[in-house]
Design a protein around this motif. Structure first.
Motif, PDB file in Angstrom:
ATOM      1  N   ARG A  27       0.956  -1.204  -0.061  1.00 31.89           N
ATOM      2  CA  ARG A  27       0.104  -0.097  -0.119  1.00 31.89           C
ATOM      3  C   ARG A  27       0.779   1.229   0.020  1.00 31.89           C
ATOM      4  O   ARG A  27       1.734   1.442   0.823  1.00 31.89           O
ATOM      5  CB  ARG A  27      -0.991   0.175   1.238  1.00 31.89           C
ATOM      6  N   LEU A  28       0.730   2.210  -0.935  1.00 24.17           N
ATOM      7  CA  LEU A  28       1.443   3.447  -1.028  1.00 24.17           C
ATOM      8  C   LEU A  28       0.409   4.358  -1.304  1.00 24.17           C
ATOM      9  O   LEU A  28      -0.379   4.501  -2.285  1.00 24.17           O
ATOM     10  CB  LEU A  28       2.433   3.345  -2.213  1.00 24.17           C
ATOM     11  N   ASP A  29       0.581   5.427  -0.469  1.00 22.29           N
ATOM     12  CA  ASP A  29      -0.138   6.868  -0.948  1.00 22.29           C
ATOM     13  C   ASP A  29       0.565   7.350  -1.933  1.00 22.29           C
ATOM     14  O   ASP A  29       1.705   7.126  -2.360  1.00 22.29           O
ATOM     15  CB  ASP A  29      -0.177   7.568   0.337  1.00 22.29           C
ATOM     16  N   VAL A  48      -4.531  -4.127  -7.765  1.00 20.55           N
ATOM     17  CA  VAL A  48      -5.881  -3.996  -7.090  1.00 20.55           C
ATOM     18  C   VAL A  48      -6.326  -2.585  -7.308  1.00 20.55           C
ATOM     19  O   VAL A  48      -7.620  -2.260  -7.967  1.00 20.55           O
ATOM     20  CB  VAL A  48      -6.005  -4.403  -5.365  1.00 20.55           C
ATOM     21  N   THR A  49      -5.707  -1.336  -6.761  1.00 19.80           N
ATOM     22  CA  THR A  49      -6.372  -0.222  -6.862  1.00 19.80           C
ATOM     23  C   THR A  49      -5.019   0.922  -7.252  1.00 19.80           C
ATOM     24  O   THR A  49      -3.850   0.348  -6.801  1.00 19.80           O
ATOM     25  CB  THR A  49      -7.073   0.544  -5.810  1.00 19.80           C
ATOM     26  N   GLY A  50      -5.375   2.102  -7.792  1.00 20.21           N
ATOM     27  CA  GLY A  50      -4.370   2.830  -7.923  1.00 20.21           C
ATOM     28  C   GLY A  50      -4.412   3.473  -9.336  1.00 20.21           C
ATOM     29  O   GLY A  50      -5.155   2.852 -10.396  1.00 20.21           O
ATOM     30  N   VAL A  74      -3.694  -1.491 -13.640  1.00 19.04           N
ATOM     31  CA  VAL A  74      -4.975  -1.972 -14.160  1.00 19.04           C
ATOM     32  C   VAL A  74      -5.592  -3.024 -13.138  1.00 19.04           C
ATOM     33  O   VAL A  74      -4.916  -4.157 -12.852  1.00 19.04           O
ATOM     34  CB  VAL A  74      -4.594  -2.943 -15.432  1.00 19.04           C
ATOM     35  N   PRO A  75      -6.560  -2.469 -12.405  1.00 20.41           N
ATOM     36  CA  PRO A  75      -6.987  -3.416 -11.432  1.00 20.41           C
ATOM     37  C   PRO A  75      -7.527  -4.817 -11.914  1.00 20.41           C
ATOM     38  O   PRO A  75      -8.010  -4.855 -12.859  1.00 20.41           O
ATOM     39  CB  PRO A  75      -8.158  -2.713 -10.963  1.00 20.41           C
TER      40      PRO A  75
END
Length: 106
Positions: A27-29, A48-50, A74-75
């Motif tokens: 997980r990276l902001d 998953v997301t981004g 690409v989720p």
């Protein structure tokens, strides 16, 4: 000149491990960087997301990528990546980035 470097984990949280696999979350902001790390095992990465993620590879990386590699997230996309990469992951997008990374231990 000090050439030693400190390597961290391949992702941000270890989720599960047994004798065959090790499963991580990354997980990276936006703008956040992972620890510098080396991939000692082949692995499967599932986005998953981004929206954008960059891998910044060390000059002595032994993986299939080098330099700086940026791509669109690409989720649901799954990628097999061979061991040997020494890199830092950087969220170069505007959305939080989340992936599942599955190291194959055998």
């Amino acid at each position: 000149m000090n050439t030693e470097r400190t390597l961290g984990d391949v992702a941000t949280k270890l989720v599960m491990e047994n004798e065959r696999v090790r499963i991580w979350e990354m997980r990276l902001d936006p703008g956040e960087r992972s620890d510098l790390h080396r991939h000692d095992h082949d692995y499967v990465l599932v986005q998953v997301t981004g929206d954008r993620i960059t891998g910044e590879f060390e000059p002595d990386t032994a993986g299939e990528f080098s330099g700086s590699v940026e791509g669109e997230v690409v989720p649901g996309q799954a990628m097999f990546i061979s061991r040997g990469g020494i890199e830092t992951a950087v969220n170069t997008g505007t959305e939080p980035y989340y992936e599942i990374l599955i190291e194959l231990k055998d």
